[in-house]
Design a protein around this motif. Structure first.
Motif, mmCIF file in Angstrom:
data_model
loop_
_atom_site.group_PDB
_atom_site.id
_atom_site.type_symbol
_atom_site.label_atom_id
_atom_site.label_comp_id
_atom_site.label_asym_id
_atom_site.label_seq_id
_atom_site.Cartn_x
_atom_site.Cartn_y
_atom_site.Cartn_z
ATOM 1 N N ALA A 50 -3.702 5.409 -2.214
ATOM 2 C CA ALA A 50 -4.726 6.461 -2.234
ATOM 3 C C ALA A 50 -5.852 6.122 -1.261
ATOM 4 C CB ALA A 50 -5.275 6.635 -3.648
ATOM 5 N N SER A 77 0.822 -1.218 0.000
ATOM 6 C CA SER A 77 0.000 0.000 0.000
ATOM 7 C C SER A 77 0.852 1.262 0.000
ATOM 8 C CB SER A 77 -0.917 0.014 1.229
ATOM 9 O OG SER A 77 -1.843 -1.027 1.140
ATOM 10 N N GLY A 128 2.019 2.659 -2.741
ATOM 11 C CA GLY A 128 1.827 3.368 -3.999
ATOM 12 C C GLY A 128 0.556 2.902 -4.687
ATOM 13 N N GLY A 129 0.123 3.669 -5.664
ATOM 14 C CA GLY A 129 -1.030 3.286 -6.457
ATOM 15 C C GLY A 129 -2.357 3.465 -5.760
ATOM 16 N N ASP A 130 -3.324 2.660 -6.205
ATOM 17 C CA ASP A 130 -4.698 2.780 -5.699
ATOM 18 C C ASP A 130 -4.812 2.483 -4.212
ATOM 19 O OD1 ASP A 130 -5.507 3.466 -8.219
ATOM 20 O OD2 ASP A 130 -6.174 1.442 -8.759
ATOM 21 N N THR A 131 -4.071 1.479 -3.734
ATOM 22 C CA THR A 131 -4.194 1.148 -2.307
ATOM 23 C C THR A 131 -3.583 2.245 -1.431
ATOM 24 O OG1 THR A 131 -2.212 -0.233 -2.486
ATOM 25 C CG2 THR A 131 -4.351 -1.347 -2.574
#
Length: 160
Positions: A23, A16, A18-21
């Motif tokens: 966010a 978690s 980076g990326g969607d997780t």
């Protein structure tokens, strides 16, 4: 002592970072509405494995039944609030802010983050953001911790 404490713990692994997780993790609240009569101590946990959905549970306490990471003491009509750091967690904090003193009717939000490893078997780093919301006096507004605190202590450090 009329004190309301809400501990919010957000934990994650490198998955978690980076990326969607990431966010999703960064969008997690650090304050929640109070349940019931609003008195006492509550803890809310948000884990990566649970998609950062809040879980209410028992607060972590020490041998005396006090909040493990928190020191509270009434002095001269004010509440002295100090978050205790765990010396076994990284990063090490050689310089810490002093205790905060708040009068009745005010509240403090204190944030501190950590990184700690698993066992020697090669498990991943676990990261944690701990937010201590502490109100002094009788609290009538269940949304007290949704707004801006009277005092804010930011002990967040860069976690590699």
């Amino acid at each position: 002592m009329d004190v309301v404490v809400q501990v919010v713990r957000i934990s994650w692994t490198r998955l978690s970072r980076g990326g969607d997780t990431a966010a999703l993790r960064n969008a997690a609240p650090v304050g929640f509405p109070l349940h019931g009569n609003g008195f006492g101590v509550t803890e809310v946990r948000l884990h990566e494995s649970g998609a950062f959905v809040p879980e209410w549970g028992p607060v972590r306490s020490d041998d005396r039944g006090e909040v493990r990471d928190l020191s509270l003491k009434e002095e001269d009509g004010r509440l002295r609030v100090l978050v205790r750091d765990n010396p076994f967690y990284a990063p090490r904090r050689d310089r810490r802010p002093p205790a905060v003193r708040i009068p009745r009717g005010e509240w403090v939000r204190w944030q501190i983050n950590h990184r700690f490893g698993g066992c020697a078997c090669g498990s991943e780093w676990v990261y944690e953001l701990v937010t201590m919301n502490v109100a002094y006096g009788v609290v009538r507004d269940p949304g007290v911790f949704l707004g801006e605190p009277t005092k804010f202590v930011d002990e967040r450090a860069w976690l590699r």
